[in-house]
Design an enzyme around this catalytic site. Structure first.
Site, mmCIF file in Angstrom:
data_model
loop_
_atom_site.group_PDB
_atom_site.id
_atom_site.type_symbol
_atom_site.label_atom_id
_atom_site.label_comp_id
_atom_site.label_asym_id
_atom_site.label_seq_id
_atom_site.Cartn_x
_atom_site.Cartn_y
_atom_site.Cartn_z
ATOM 1 N N CYS A 153 0.837 -1.215 0.000
ATOM 2 C CA CYS A 153 0.000 0.000 0.000
ATOM 3 C C CYS A 153 0.866 1.257 0.000
ATOM 4 O O CYS A 153 0.533 2.262 -0.642
ATOM 5 C CB CYS A 153 -0.900 0.035 1.233
ATOM 6 S SG CYS A 153 -2.064 -1.314 1.324
HETATM 7 C C1 BEZ Z 1 0.601 -4.617 1.832
HETATM 8 O O1 BEZ Z 1 0.053 -3.571 1.533
HETATM 9 O O2 BEZ Z 1 1.794 -4.749 1.756
HETATM 10 C C2 BEZ Z 1 -0.209 -5.811 2.258
HETATM 11 C C3 BEZ Z 1 -1.375 -5.627 2.995
HETATM 12 C C4 BEZ Z 1 -2.085 -6.725 3.411
HETATM 13 C C5 BEZ Z 1 -1.646 -8.005 3.086
HETATM 14 C C6 BEZ Z 1 -0.494 -8.181 2.308
HETATM 15 C C7 BEZ Z 1 0.235 -7.065 1.915
#
Ligand code: BEZ
Length: 211
Positions: free
Chosen positions: A45
């Site tokens: 994210c």
């Molecule tokens: C991320 O944004 O890195 C992420 C969020 C939830 C699960 C896996 C990755």
């Protein structure tokens, strides 16, 4: 019932990093892109929001207002934005909704409990300037979105909205487009003065009309 293409994008009022936002008022006569994130302080994210911020001028060019969302609270968002700005060498320049009560996530069906009960998946909604939903894409949490692809799709959607054309497989800005089947051969010269090719009666192409 889940949202479908052509539905009016449900209006809502929510807190965001740029104050209280009511969706329809926020969009005004612009298009919109609403995209959800599983959680704050997560690696994928963080890269997505940095990438989106760097592309804001491209969304602006297309009159598309950006709006991100995650189910964490406003104070968490504010701290995370500092990290995004630092690590992605940018400034987050669009609002992030703090959807702690999941009101918006549920309205837009962004939580897929068999994937994860607590977090939103990576949903994308493109909303036209008529407030209708033009595109819905869903990615899993583990796959970061391709924002160049989202801009490409918006270009296609806006060509369709303005010129009665569709775009073929793997189309890129500048390439020929497809004349919509609803356009008769008689209408073509006035609508597409740059000319056209008829490969089959149902497959007619023309240069990209807005160049
Ligand atoms: C991320 O944004 O890195 C992420 C969020 C939830 C699960 C896996 C990755």
């Amino acid at each position: 019932m889940a949202l479908r293409l052509g539905d009016t994008a449900p209006d809502f009022t929510a807190e965001s990093t740029e104050g209280t936002i009511s969706l329809h008022e926020y969009l005004g006569d612009h298009w919109g892109i609403l995209f959800s994130h599983p959680a704050d302080y997560t690696p994928v994210c963080t890269t997505e929001l940095g990438t989106a911020a760097k592309l804001k001028s491209e969304f602006d060019k297309r009159k598309v207002k950006m709006l991100a969302l995650s189910v964490d609270g406003l104070e968490s968002h504010k701290g995370w934005v500092k990290d995004i700005n630092e690590t992605q060498q940018t400034t987050v320049n669009f609002p992030i909704i703090a959807d702690e009560d999941r009101k918006v996530s549920e309205l837009y069906d962004m939580i897929h409990p068999n994937s994860n009960e607590n977090f939103t998946v990576r949903s994308v909604f493109v909303i036209g300037n008529d407030k209708k939903v033009k595109l819905i894409i869903t990615y899993p949490a583990s796959t970061g979105r391709n924002f160049d692809e989202l801009l490409r799709v918006i270009d296609s959607l806006q060509l369709t909205a303005n010129y009665s054309v569709a775009t073929p497989a793997n189309w890129k800005h500048g390439e020929d487009v497809v004349i919509a089947p609803a356009i008769s051969n008689e209408q073509i010269p006035s609508k597409f003065p740059k000319g056209h090719k008829e490969i089959k009666p149902y497959l007619r192409t023309t240069p990209q009309p807005n160049l």
